[in-house]
Design a protein around this motif. Sequence first.
Motif, PDB file in Angstrom:
ATOM      1  N   ASP A 133       0.811  -1.224   0.000  1.00  0.00           N
ATOM      2  CA  ASP A 133       0.000   0.000   0.000  1.00  0.00           C
ATOM      3  C   ASP A 133       0.844   1.274   0.000  1.00  0.00           C
ATOM      4  O   ASP A 133       0.601   2.208   0.763  1.00  0.00           O
ATOM      5  CB  ASP A 133      -0.945   0.033   1.206  1.00  0.00           C
ATOM      6  CG  ASP A 133      -1.906  -1.139   1.183  1.00  0.00           C
ATOM      7  OD1 ASP A 133      -2.315  -1.531   0.080  1.00  0.00           O
ATOM      8  OD2 ASP A 133      -2.235  -1.651   2.261  1.00  0.00           O
ATOM      9  N   LEU A 134       1.883   1.302  -0.846  1.00  0.00           N
ATOM     10  CA  LEU A 134       2.649   2.531  -0.994  1.00  0.00           C
ATOM     11  C   LEU A 134       1.810   3.543  -1.757  1.00  0.00           C
ATOM     12  O   LEU A 134       1.186   3.221  -2.762  1.00  0.00           O
ATOM     13  CB  LEU A 134       3.961   2.251  -1.736  1.00  0.00           C
ATOM     14  CG  LEU A 134       4.866   1.200  -1.101  1.00  0.00           C
ATOM     15  CD1 LEU A 134       6.166   1.104  -1.854  1.00  0.00           C
ATOM     16  CD2 LEU A 134       5.118   1.498   0.363  1.00  0.00           C
ATOM     17  N   LYS A 135       1.825   4.777  -1.279  1.00  0.00           N
ATOM     18  CA  LYS A 135       0.873   5.768  -1.759  1.00  0.00           C
ATOM     19  C   LYS A 135       1.462   6.725  -2.776  1.00  0.00           C
ATOM     20  O   LYS A 135       2.663   6.837  -2.946  1.00  0.00           O
ATOM     21  CB  LYS A 135       0.320   6.568  -0.570  1.00  0.00           C
ATOM     22  CG  LYS A 135      -0.460   5.725   0.438  1.00  0.00           C
ATOM     23  CD  LYS A 135      -0.937   6.586   1.583  1.00  0.00           C
ATOM     24  CE  LYS A 135      -1.712   5.751   2.603  1.00  0.00           C
ATOM     25  NZ  LYS A 135      -2.162   6.571   3.752  1.00  0.00           N
ATOM     26  N   VAL A 136       0.546   7.489  -3.427  1.00  0.00           N
ATOM     27  CA  VAL A 136       0.927   8.534  -4.360  1.00  0.00           C
ATOM     28  C   VAL A 136       1.180   9.812  -3.581  1.00  0.00           C
ATOM     29  O   VAL A 136       0.434  10.158  -2.671  1.00  0.00           O
ATOM     30  CB  VAL A 136      -0.200   8.782  -5.384  1.00  0.00           C
ATOM     31  CG1 VAL A 136       0.165   9.917  -6.318  1.00  0.00           C
ATOM     32  CG2 VAL A 136      -0.487   7.514  -6.158  1.00  0.00           C
ATOM     33  N   ARG A 418       5.418   5.738   3.260  1.00  0.00           N
ATOM     34  CA  ARG A 418       4.793   4.845   2.282  1.00  0.00           C
ATOM     35  C   ARG A 418       4.507   5.534   0.948  1.00  0.00           C
ATOM     36  O   ARG A 418       3.730   5.034   0.134  1.00  0.00           O
ATOM     37  CB  ARG A 418       3.511   4.224   2.828  1.00  0.00           C
ATOM     38  CG  ARG A 418       3.739   3.319   4.030  1.00  0.00           C
ATOM     39  CD  ARG A 418       2.490   2.588   4.423  1.00  0.00           C
ATOM     40  NE  ARG A 418       1.431   3.504   4.824  1.00  0.00           N
ATOM     41  CZ  ARG A 418       0.198   3.111   5.136  1.00  0.00           C
ATOM     42  NH1 ARG A 418      -0.105   1.823   5.062  1.00  0.00           N
ATOM     43  NH2 ARG A 418      -0.710   3.985   5.513  1.00  0.00           N
ATOM     44  N   THR A 419       5.150   6.653   0.704  1.00  0.00           N
ATOM     45  CA  THR A 419       4.951   7.387  -0.537  1.00  0.00           C
ATOM     46  C   THR A 419       6.243   7.437  -1.333  1.00  0.00           C
ATOM     47  O   THR A 419       7.296   7.792  -0.796  1.00  0.00           O
ATOM     48  CB  THR A 419       4.473   8.819  -0.252  1.00  0.00           C
ATOM     49  OG1 THR A 419       3.267   8.763   0.517  1.00  0.00           O
ATOM     50  CG2 THR A 419       4.196   9.572  -1.542  1.00  0.00           C
ATOM     51  N   VAL A 420       6.167   7.058  -2.604  1.00  0.00           N
ATOM     52  CA  VAL A 420       7.323   7.042  -3.491  1.00  0.00           C
ATOM     53  C   VAL A 420       7.390   8.363  -4.247  1.00  0.00           C
ATOM     54  O   VAL A 420       6.398   8.805  -4.831  1.00  0.00           O
ATOM     55  CB  VAL A 420       7.223   5.881  -4.493  1.00  0.00           C
ATOM     56  CG1 VAL A 420       8.444   5.860  -5.414  1.00  0.00           C
ATOM     57  CG2 VAL A 420       7.065   4.553  -3.770  1.00  0.00           C
ATOM     58  N   MET A 421       8.567   8.998  -4.247  1.00  0.00           N
ATOM     59  CA  MET A 421       8.721  10.269  -4.962  1.00  0.00           C
ATOM     60  C   MET A 421      10.191  10.475  -5.311  1.00  0.00           C
ATOM     61  O   MET A 421      11.077   9.948  -4.629  1.00  0.00           O
ATOM     62  CB  MET A 421       8.223  11.421  -4.099  1.00  0.00           C
ATOM     63  CG  MET A 421       9.030  11.660  -2.841  1.00  0.00           C
ATOM     64  SD  MET A 421       8.271  12.857  -1.712  1.00  0.00           S
ATOM     65  CE  MET A 421       7.126  11.772  -0.846  1.00  0.00           C
ATOM     66  N   PRO A 422      10.475  11.234  -6.367  1.00  0.00           N
ATOM     67  CA  PRO A 422      11.860  11.609  -6.640  1.00  0.00           C
ATOM     68  C   PRO A 422      12.383  12.515  -5.531  1.00  0.00           C
ATOM     69  O   PRO A 422      11.620  13.254  -4.892  1.00  0.00           O
ATOM     70  CB  PRO A 422      11.771  12.360  -7.979  1.00  0.00           C
ATOM     71  CG  PRO A 422      10.476  11.947  -8.568  1.00  0.00           C
ATOM     72  CD  PRO A 422       9.558  11.696  -7.423  1.00  0.00           C
ATOM     73  N   ARG A 453      15.904   3.655  -9.592  1.00  0.00           N
ATOM     74  CA  ARG A 453      15.032   2.486  -9.460  1.00  0.00           C
ATOM     75  C   ARG A 453      14.804   2.093  -8.005  1.00  0.00           C
ATOM     76  O   ARG A 453      13.711   1.679  -7.631  1.00  0.00           O
ATOM     77  CB  ARG A 453      15.631   1.275 -10.188  1.00  0.00           C
ATOM     78  CG  ARG A 453      15.756   1.404 -11.681  1.00  0.00           C
ATOM     79  CD  ARG A 453      15.960   0.038 -12.329  1.00  0.00           C
ATOM     80  NE  ARG A 453      16.982  -0.763 -11.702  1.00  0.00           N
ATOM     81  CZ  ARG A 453      18.234  -0.848 -12.150  1.00  0.00           C
ATOM     82  NH1 ARG A 453      18.606  -0.154 -13.208  1.00  0.00           N
ATOM     83  NH2 ARG A 453      19.110  -1.633 -11.545  1.00  0.00           N
ATOM     84  N   ILE A 454      15.858   2.196  -7.195  1.00  0.00           N
ATOM     85  CA  ILE A 454      15.795   1.734  -5.813  1.00  0.00           C
ATOM     86  C   ILE A 454      15.168   2.810  -4.937  1.00  0.00           C
ATOM     87  O   ILE A 454      15.456   4.012  -5.093  1.00  0.00           O
ATOM     88  CB  ILE A 454      17.214   1.397  -5.302  1.00  0.00           C
ATOM     89  CG1 ILE A 454      17.805   0.233  -6.110  1.00  0.00           C
ATOM     90  CG2 ILE A 454      17.212   1.062  -3.820  1.00  0.00           C
ATOM     91  CD1 ILE A 454      19.238  -0.088  -5.769  1.00  0.00           C
ATOM     92  N   LEU A 455      14.303   2.385  -4.006  1.00  0.00           N
ATOM     93  CA  LEU A 455      13.661   3.316  -3.101  1.00  0.00           C
ATOM     94  C   LEU A 455      14.529   3.497  -1.862  1.00  0.00           C
ATOM     95  O   LEU A 455      14.790   2.542  -1.119  1.00  0.00           O
ATOM     96  CB  LEU A 455      12.286   2.810  -2.674  1.00  0.00           C
ATOM     97  CG  LEU A 455      11.291   2.492  -3.813  1.00  0.00           C
ATOM     98  CD1 LEU A 455       9.920   2.165  -3.215  1.00  0.00           C
ATOM     99  CD2 LEU A 455      11.177   3.643  -4.794  1.00  0.00           C
ATOM    100  N   LEU A 456      14.993   4.727  -1.639  1.00  0.00           N
ATOM    101  CA  LEU A 456      15.791   5.057  -0.463  1.00  0.00           C
ATOM    102  C   LEU A 456      14.850   5.503   0.636  1.00  0.00           C
ATOM    103  O   LEU A 456      14.156   6.512   0.501  1.00  0.00           O
ATOM    104  CB  LEU A 456      16.799   6.146  -0.807  1.00  0.00           C
ATOM    105  CG  LEU A 456      17.621   6.700   0.364  1.00  0.00           C
ATOM    106  CD1 LEU A 456      18.495   5.603   0.971  1.00  0.00           C
ATOM    107  CD2 LEU A 456      18.450   7.887  -0.093  1.00  0.00           C
ATOM    108  N   TYR A 457      14.818   4.792   1.733  1.00  0.00           N
ATOM    109  CA  TYR A 457      13.903   5.095   2.824  1.00  0.00           C
ATOM    110  C   TYR A 457      14.313   6.388   3.516  1.00  0.00           C
ATOM    111  O   TYR A 457      15.467   6.591   3.894  1.00  0.00           O
ATOM    112  CB  TYR A 457      13.864   3.954   3.840  1.00  0.00           C
ATOM    113  CG  TYR A 457      12.986   4.239   5.029  1.00  0.00           C
ATOM    114  CD1 TYR A 457      11.611   4.070   4.961  1.00  0.00           C
ATOM    115  CD2 TYR A 457      13.536   4.715   6.223  1.00  0.00           C
ATOM    116  CE1 TYR A 457      10.798   4.350   6.049  1.00  0.00           C
ATOM    117  CE2 TYR A 457      12.740   4.987   7.318  1.00  0.00           C
ATOM    118  CZ  TYR A 457      11.370   4.809   7.220  1.00  0.00           C
ATOM    119  OH  TYR A 457      10.568   5.087   8.292  1.00  0.00           O
TER     120      TYR A 457
END
Length: 459
Positions: A133-136, A418-422, A453-457
């Motif tokens: 459930d990663l969000k916008v 839980r949100t992916v962003m540049p 590509r990799i998500l950095l927390y």
Amino acid sequence: MAGSNSYTIVEYFGGDDGYRCGYCKNDKGNFSHGMWSHSMTVQDYQDLIDRGWRRSGKYVYKPIMKKTCCPQYTIRCHALNFQPSKSHKKILKKMSKYISKGELPTAQADGEPMDSVCEEAGPREPTKVCQSDLKVVANADIKDEVPNCSAATEVQKNSVDSTAGSSENSQNDSTSVSEGGTDAKASKPGLGADPSRPPCRKAKDLRKERRLQKDQKRQHGAGISLAKPANTNQPKTLEEFISESLEDNSSDRLEFRRFLCDSPLEAEHPPDGPEMGYGSFHQQYWLDGRIVAVGVIDILPACVSSVYLYYHPDFTSLSLGSYSALREIAFTRKLQKQSTKLCYYYLGFYVHSCPKMRYKGQYRPADLLCPESYTWVSVEQCIPLLNNSRYARLNQDPDAGDSQAVKDVGRALVLHKRTVMPYIVYSCKFKGRSDTAEVQEYASLVGQDCAERILLYRS
């Protein structure tokens, strides 16, 4: 990536503190950058180990080559072109002798210590990251501020497949058979050889013939002939040496059982990959119903990467470390027939400053990874440089640079709440946070493509 919704998620720890070195025993001489990997795709890990990273469980670390007491160079063997050396053949024959006759060598094996793994999981405990459930990101108010930034995405994480893989049997490759001549004893005066009796033959030749007949009978249904031309002068292959050590010992045969181990790597089963798929596996070595060794390997898109091996101390004299490496090279060659890109065998780190770790350079042809250009250089060219200095730029071309050098840290992906962003969106959205230098360092270590590509927390 493993799938359209699959990401690698890491937590970067930096590399300021020194730890105990497992090679020279320096209490504070081992320096490395570290990341905790909550999940990782096999392609991302392939790209990371090609930049000097290596995993120990879910902790992924990269030695700080100019600072650490014992520089560690990533080493790979060209598995398809590998030919066992005289010492390798001796190890295989020693194992064959033990399996067939039960004779355990009394002398202890030399020069095959275990790899030194990083025992520290970073300077602080990893954060528990929810993988679903990663969000916008709500970035409507800053679109004008970052017009060239790729849109943040919503991601549904797939659960990691932890089903055990199917067991693999040992290879049934062909074995070479050479017919021996007869040994005729001197006849008594006046008497010739008894024509009613067959000529005497060596017991060794008779055993080989029986094995060949048994194999031919076993393979008859498949129409496969195991016989080789009698007059061939080709040297035996690695597979032939291994096969010989296992013939006629079906009850004693070392068996491999592969299953997913505790690892950040997500299992993947692409149609063009090996039949067991990509991921982390255990190889169990059994003898007479007793487990004698366990090897942990990662099967990646371009290689089989040896993680570590542990074995029963009663069998130290069998050189199980070297024996397992030979088996893993043969296994890599087998997988290459199913996936053509998978043609390298990674032995972890080569530590030239530690004489006991130089044995890895004997699995040739082999390359070391240049710590500055991230290009591969043959071991033969590297050894003179490392004889002069513990740390060396291995690629001697001064114009060779890092093709994945960071060009735009703003495009590095981060995961926040839980949100992916540049990162450029994150930094604009949360002004005042002073982590740009850390993100820049992280991106330079993993390379531009991986950073995107990799998500950095980010907490």
